[in-house]
Scaffold this motif. Structure first.
Motif, PDB file in Angstrom:
ATOM      1  N   ARG A  43      17.308  -1.274   6.651  1.00  0.00           N
ATOM      2  CA  ARG A  43      17.908  -1.854   7.857  1.00  0.00           C
ATOM      3  C   ARG A  43      18.016  -3.372   7.778  1.00  0.00           C
ATOM      4  O   ARG A  43      18.558  -4.005   8.672  1.00  0.00           O
ATOM      5  N   LEU A  44      17.469  -3.955   6.724  1.00  0.00           N
ATOM      6  CA  LEU A  44      17.535  -5.413   6.558  1.00  0.00           C
ATOM      7  C   LEU A  44      18.845  -5.766   5.871  1.00  0.00           C
ATOM      8  O   LEU A  44      19.129  -5.269   4.787  1.00  0.00           O
ATOM      9  N   ALA A  45      19.662  -6.615   6.513  1.00  0.00           N
ATOM     10  CA  ALA A  45      21.031  -6.848   6.039  1.00  0.00           C
ATOM     11  C   ALA A  45      21.192  -8.155   5.251  1.00  0.00           C
ATOM     12  O   ALA A  45      21.863  -8.194   4.231  1.00  0.00           O
ATOM     13  N   PHE A  46      20.601  -9.242   5.755  1.00  0.00           N
ATOM     14  CA  PHE A  46      20.753 -10.533   5.053  1.00  0.00           C
ATOM     15  C   PHE A  46      19.546 -11.410   5.348  1.00  0.00           C
ATOM     16  O   PHE A  46      18.792 -11.186   6.295  1.00  0.00           O
ATOM     17  N   HIS A  47      19.360 -12.417   4.488  1.00  0.00           N
ATOM     18  CA  HIS A  47      18.316 -13.414   4.739  1.00  0.00           C
ATOM     19  C   HIS A  47      18.879 -14.787   4.417  1.00  0.00           C
ATOM     20  O   HIS A  47      19.811 -14.922   3.614  1.00  0.00           O
ATOM     21  N   GLY A  48      18.331 -15.789   5.053  1.00  0.00           N
ATOM     22  CA  GLY A  48      18.872 -17.134   4.821  1.00  0.00           C
ATOM     23  C   GLY A  48      17.938 -18.209   5.344  1.00  0.00           C
ATOM     24  O   GLY A  48      16.798 -17.958   5.726  1.00  0.00           O
ATOM     25  N   VAL A  49      18.483 -19.436   5.363  1.00  0.00           N
ATOM     26  CA  VAL A  49      17.725 -20.611   5.810  1.00  0.00           C
ATOM     27  C   VAL A  49      18.504 -21.285   6.918  1.00  0.00           C
ATOM     28  O   VAL A  49      19.725 -21.478   6.806  1.00  0.00           O
ATOM     29  N   VAL A  81       0.853  -1.193   0.000  1.00  0.00           N
ATOM     30  CA  VAL A  81       0.000   0.000   0.000  1.00  0.00           C
ATOM     31  C   VAL A  81       0.890   1.245   0.000  1.00  0.00           C
ATOM     32  O   VAL A  81       1.758   1.411   0.862  1.00  0.00           O
ATOM     33  N   ILE A  82       0.669   2.100  -1.007  1.00  0.00           N
ATOM     34  CA  ILE A  82       1.477   3.311  -1.191  1.00  0.00           C
ATOM     35  C   ILE A  82       0.556   4.529  -1.074  1.00  0.00           C
ATOM     36  O   ILE A  82      -0.501   4.566  -1.704  1.00  0.00           O
ATOM     37  N   ASP A  83       0.967   5.503  -0.268  1.00  0.00           N
ATOM     38  CA  ASP A  83       0.244   6.786  -0.230  1.00  0.00           C
ATOM     39  C   ASP A  83       0.552   7.492  -1.555  1.00  0.00           C
ATOM     40  O   ASP A  83       1.702   7.853  -1.825  1.00  0.00           O
ATOM     41  N   VAL A  84      -0.455   7.658  -2.403  1.00  0.00           N
ATOM     42  CA  VAL A  84      -0.242   8.177  -3.766  1.00  0.00           C
ATOM     43  C   VAL A  84       0.376   9.580  -3.748  1.00  0.00           C
ATOM     44  O   VAL A  84       1.052   9.991  -4.697  1.00  0.00           O
ATOM     45  N   THR A  85       0.177  10.320  -2.646  1.00  0.00           N
ATOM     46  CA  THR A  85       0.724  11.688  -2.584  1.00  0.00           C
ATOM     47  C   THR A  85       2.204  11.690  -2.194  1.00  0.00           C
ATOM     48  O   THR A  85       2.884  12.705  -2.308  1.00  0.00           O
ATOM     49  N   LYS A  86       2.708  10.531  -1.724  1.00  0.00           N
ATOM     50  CA  LYS A  86       4.106  10.476  -1.242  1.00  0.00           C
ATOM     51  C   LYS A  86       4.990   9.485  -2.001  1.00  0.00           C
ATOM     52  O   LYS A  86       6.203   9.612  -2.005  1.00  0.00           O
ATOM     53  N   GLY A  87       4.397   8.471  -2.614  1.00  0.00           N
ATOM     54  CA  GLY A  87       5.196   7.469  -3.345  1.00  0.00           C
ATOM     55  C   GLY A  87       5.932   6.536  -2.395  1.00  0.00           C
ATOM     56  O   GLY A  87       5.558   6.391  -1.230  1.00  0.00           O
ATOM     57  N   MET A  88       7.004   5.906  -2.899  1.00  0.00           N
ATOM     58  CA  MET A  88       7.783   4.964  -2.092  1.00  0.00           C
ATOM     59  C   MET A  88       8.443   5.701  -0.935  1.00  0.00           C
ATOM     60  O   MET A  88       9.078   6.726  -1.126  1.00  0.00           O
ATOM     61  N   GLN A  89       8.306   5.155   0.288  1.00  0.00           N
ATOM     62  CA  GLN A  89       8.968   5.707   1.467  1.00  0.00           C
ATOM     63  C   GLN A  89       9.840   4.610   2.090  1.00  0.00           C
ATOM     64  O   GLN A  89       9.841   3.473   1.608  1.00  0.00           O
ATOM     65  N   THR A  90      10.555   4.953   3.158  1.00  0.00           N
ATOM     66  CA  THR A  90      11.538   4.000   3.721  1.00  0.00           C
ATOM     67  C   THR A  90      10.918   2.654   4.047  1.00  0.00           C
ATOM     68  O   THR A  90      11.414   1.618   3.631  1.00  0.00           O
ATOM     69  N   GLN A  91       9.798   2.661   4.799  1.00  0.00           N
ATOM     70  CA  GLN A  91       9.218   1.362   5.177  1.00  0.00           C
ATOM     71  C   GLN A  91       8.573   0.659   3.986  1.00  0.00           C
ATOM     72  O   GLN A  91       8.531  -0.557   3.956  1.00  0.00           O
ATOM     73  N   SER A  92       8.092   1.440   2.985  1.00  0.00           N
ATOM     74  CA  SER A  92       7.547   0.770   1.779  1.00  0.00           C
ATOM     75  C   SER A  92       8.659  -0.042   1.131  1.00  0.00           C
ATOM     76  O   SER A  92       8.457  -1.175   0.692  1.00  0.00           O
ATOM     77  N   ALA A  93       9.867   0.542   1.091  1.00  0.00           N
ATOM     78  CA  ALA A  93      11.014  -0.150   0.473  1.00  0.00           C
ATOM     79  C   ALA A  93      11.375  -1.396   1.278  1.00  0.00           C
ATOM     80  O   ALA A  93      11.653  -2.462   0.714  1.00  0.00           O
ATOM     81  N   GLU A  94      11.360  -1.292   2.623  1.00  0.00           N
ATOM     82  CA  GLU A  94      11.680  -2.458   3.460  1.00  0.00           C
ATOM     83  C   GLU A  94      10.627  -3.549   3.297  1.00  0.00           C
ATOM     84  O   GLU A  94      10.956  -4.734   3.257  1.00  0.00           O
ATOM     85  N   CYS A  95       9.357  -3.145   3.188  1.00  0.00           N
ATOM     86  CA  CYS A  95       8.286  -4.135   2.969  1.00  0.00           C
ATOM     87  C   CYS A  95       8.463  -4.834   1.628  1.00  0.00           C
ATOM     88  O   CYS A  95       8.220  -6.037   1.501  1.00  0.00           O
ATOM     89  N   LEU A  96       8.912  -4.081   0.623  1.00  0.00           N
ATOM     90  CA  LEU A  96       9.174  -4.665  -0.701  1.00  0.00           C
ATOM     91  C   LEU A  96      10.297  -5.707  -0.602  1.00  0.00           C
ATOM     92  O   LEU A  96      10.211  -6.797  -1.178  1.00  0.00           O
ATOM     93  N   VAL A  97      11.338  -5.389   0.172  1.00  0.00           N
ATOM     94  CA  VAL A  97      12.456  -6.328   0.377  1.00  0.00           C
ATOM     95  C   VAL A  97      11.952  -7.601   1.055  1.00  0.00           C
ATOM     96  O   VAL A  97      12.253  -8.717   0.626  1.00  0.00           O
ATOM     97  N   ILE A  98      11.154  -7.431   2.118  1.00  0.00           N
ATOM     98  CA  ILE A  98      10.621  -8.601   2.836  1.00  0.00           C
ATOM     99  C   ILE A  98       9.739  -9.430   1.895  1.00  0.00           C
ATOM    100  O   ILE A  98       9.798 -10.659   1.887  1.00  0.00           O
ATOM    101  N   GLY A  99       8.939  -8.734   1.081  1.00  0.00           N
ATOM    102  CA  GLY A  99       8.079  -9.424   0.117  1.00  0.00           C
ATOM    103  C   GLY A  99       8.885 -10.268  -0.857  1.00  0.00           C
ATOM    104  O   GLY A  99       8.528 -11.406  -1.161  1.00  0.00           O
ATOM    105  N   GLN A 100       9.995  -9.717  -1.327  1.00  0.00           N
ATOM    106  CA  GLN A 100      10.844 -10.463  -2.275  1.00  0.00           C
ATOM    107  C   GLN A 100      11.411 -11.729  -1.640  1.00  0.00           C
ATOM    108  O   GLN A 100      11.632 -12.730  -2.307  1.00  0.00           O
ATOM    109  N   ILE A 101      11.676 -11.669  -0.326  1.00  0.00           N
ATOM    110  CA  ILE A 101      12.229 -12.832   0.376  1.00  0.00           C
ATOM    111  C   ILE A 101      11.139 -13.877   0.628  1.00  0.00           C
ATOM    112  O   ILE A 101      11.353 -15.064   0.446  1.00  0.00           O
TER     113      ILE A 101
END
Length: 587
Positions: free
Chosen positions: A436-442, A114-134
């Motif tokens: 702030r997310l540095a690495f991911h693994g199993v 969910v993106i606030d259309v008046t603000k675009g990508m913000q710091t936590q939006s980017a972190e959520c995108l990273v978590i989503g990719q993982i």
């Protein structure tokens, strides 16, 4: 089934087919996630829509909220009629609550960013995108709050933001994903409940078209991530959560590892509908015999004795490309393992250099192999790559296909094997515009013994390559030399006796012992010193001739001696870092 563990046979499905898909609602704080979940939902659970008093007081989501949207099963999910249940997992957007977001992301099949259309990508939006990719396979981008755009410019502004988001996503696994414009609550939080949402019916159609049959397996041990716990007078304690693996039936025994107790399942509900059975992927409330719900805010419940409580672990890992800076051995990170986040220290290691290009089993760890200790996670940006650039070396550094880390936790964690692990620097300034997310693994191997350093780590063959350099001081005879500058004065040279060395002139020899008290040592050359080496050493050992006034011949001779390179001695060995004897080994 009374008294059985939580792995019963699968009962026959009911006549009306219901498919449950978990949809994560993620994004930056104040992007309107909770309002969107409310607009989409037909049924709210006990943990939906910021019901916690702290959430209402602060006006932000503090924990995972759950609600559901039920609609008819779309044709692409099967010809027979049925119901599609979309369980909406509303994740908090506030920076300090990222541990909860990581926990939420592990139980979702489809993600709405969910993106606030008046603000675009913000710091936590980017972190959520990273978590989503993982953690996620599919995503829908929701451009929310379009009611804040003037109607005359709305269409243009939405198109512009859509293009911006397409550009942001083009190098991710979500490129080409649907982008939908909405206003979940026109007029904002203070607007009356009767305000009609914009674009929500279109979003529901997109959710139906993006829905897929996730892999669901009722076999194996039962494991459930509990995110809410409360008691019902006269009935027992209810734990609500999402089943991560296996299945559960009324009458089964389930273990609560954090409390070290086993309880019997008395009854179960899925969004206020009583059920007798639930399986992997289902969102369910399980009522067990009474215990204090305050003891278990969130955590795991499972088939008795199926989880491990570990003090350290070996993981295979990858660096998150958006994290700035190196991942250093001995550094501390916030380690999220399953649904717990604890502080932990890391040590990185890689395959031995000859095995850098070999394929390895990602879900397995081989204690029979040798591994090379690394001061940091190896990447294109790591230190030695930078040094190569500075030295004018443009050849790309060879990187291993897989890398591992030893994690040592500050307090033990309870988790299943092969679970997701995320390392973060959550103490970074939450207002800094940085991932702030540095690495991911199993998680491959867990160490349950508190004394793992003595009982477990010696099995781990991680070595450091040691490289020492010295010089030949003089020739003793045809088969022996005196060396210097390889050891410090106080070094016990006796432990190096018998180790092989190589001269820069090509001869190989071995250390025979110390010579004098200043760190010098004697080398034996079994095949004898070569004549050209003897000549070189003789030239070096000659004292420089003193040049008199105008004595140019002597000056020439002196410059010749200065230009003679010393004979270097190289000592190479490896030392296993968990070997108590600290033996030095040469291959």
């Amino acid at each position: 089934m009374a008294g059985a563990t939580a792995t019963p046979s699968v009962p026959k499905p009911s006549v009306s087919r219901r498919l449950n898909i978990n949809v994560g609602v993620l994004g930056h704080i104040d992007s309107g996630k909770t309002a969107l979940a409310r607009a989409l939902s037909t049924i709210g659970s006990t943990a939906a829509f910021d019901r916690a008093p702290q959430s209402r007081a602060r006006g932000i989501t503090l924990d995972l909220g759950f609600s559901c949207l039920c609609t008819e099963l779309p044709p692409h999910l099967g010809p027979e009629p049925g119901e599609l249940q979309l369980t909406l997992v509303d994740c908090p957007g506030h920076a300090s609550l990222i541990r909860t977001i990581i926990g939420g992301a592990q139980i979702i099949d489809l993600m709405m960013l969910v993106i606030d259309v008046t603000k675009g990508m913000q710091t936590q939006s980017a972190e959520c995108l990273v978590i989503g990719q993982i953690a996620c396979q599919k995503m829908i981008v929701v451009l929310n709050k379009i009611d804040l755009l003037p109607e005359s410019k709305r269409q243009t502004a939405v198109e512009k933001m859509t293009k911006k988001m397409q550009k942001t996503l083009e190098n991710t696994k979500f490129h080409g994903c649907p982008i939908i414009a909405t206003a979940a609550k026109p007029g904002g939080p203070e607007a009356p409940e009767t305000a009609t949402p914009i674009g929500v019916s279109e979003l529901i159609e997109v959710l139906k078209s993006e829905a897929y049959l996730p892999t669901r397996d009722p076999s194996g041990s039962f494991l459930m991530a509990v995110d809410h716990c409360f008691s019902i007078k006269g009935q027992g304690t209810v734990m609500t959560g999402t089943i991560l693996s296996g299945c559960v039936s009324i009458g089964d025994n389930v273990e609560i590892p954090a409390l070290k107790v086993t309880k019997k399942v008395k009854s179960m509900q899925m969004f206020h509908t009583p059920v007798t059975y639930a399986m992997q992927g289902d969102r369910v409330g399980i009522c067990v015999t009474q215990f204090d719900p305050k003891l278990l805010e969130r955590g795991l419940i499972c088939t008795p004795e199926s989880l491990q409580t570990i003090h350290a672990a070996i993981i295979s890992l990858k660096k998150i490309p958006y994290f700035r800076g190196a991942l250093q051995t001995k550094a501390k990170f916030h380690i999220t393992v399953g649904h717990e986040t604890v502080m932990g220290r890391v040590m990185f290691f890689s395959p031995a250099p000859n095995d850098f290009n070999k394929e390895t089993m990602e879900s397995d760890f081989d204690f029979g192999k040798e591994y090379l200790y690394q001061e940091e996670y190896l990447s294109k940006e790591s230190k030695s790559s930078e040094e190569n650039k500075e030295n004018g070396q443009t050849r790309e550094r060879q990187l291993p296909k897989q890398q591992w880390a030893l994690l040592e936790f500050e307090k033990p964690v309870t988790c299943p094997k092969l679970c997701l692990v995320i390392g973060s620097k959550l103490d970074t300034d939450i207002h800094a515009n940085t991932c702030r997310l540095a690495f991911h693994g199993v998680l491959l191997e867990g160490m349950e013994d508190k004394n793992y350093a003595e009982t477990y780590l010696p099995k781990l063959k991680v070595y450091k390559l040691k490289h020492k350099e010295g010089q030949v001081e003089r020739l003793c005879d045809a088969y022996s030399l005196i060396g210097r500058s390889l050891f410090k004065k106080e070094t016990n040279i006796q432990i190096f006796v018998g180790l092989k060395v190589k001269l820069s002139t090509g001869e190989e020899g071995e250390i025979e012992g110390g010579f004098g008290q200043s760190g010098k040592f004697k080398i034996r050359i079994p095949d004898g010193v070569r004549p050209e080496t003897k000549a070189l050493l003789t030239a070096i050992s000659k004292k420089k001739p003193k040049a008199g006034k105008g004595d140019t011949a002597k000056e020439d001779e002196s410059s010749k001696v200065d230009s003679v390179q010393p004979v270097h001695i190289t000592l190479l060995f490896k030392r296993y870092i968990f070997d108590e004897q600290k033996k030095m080994i040469q291959s």
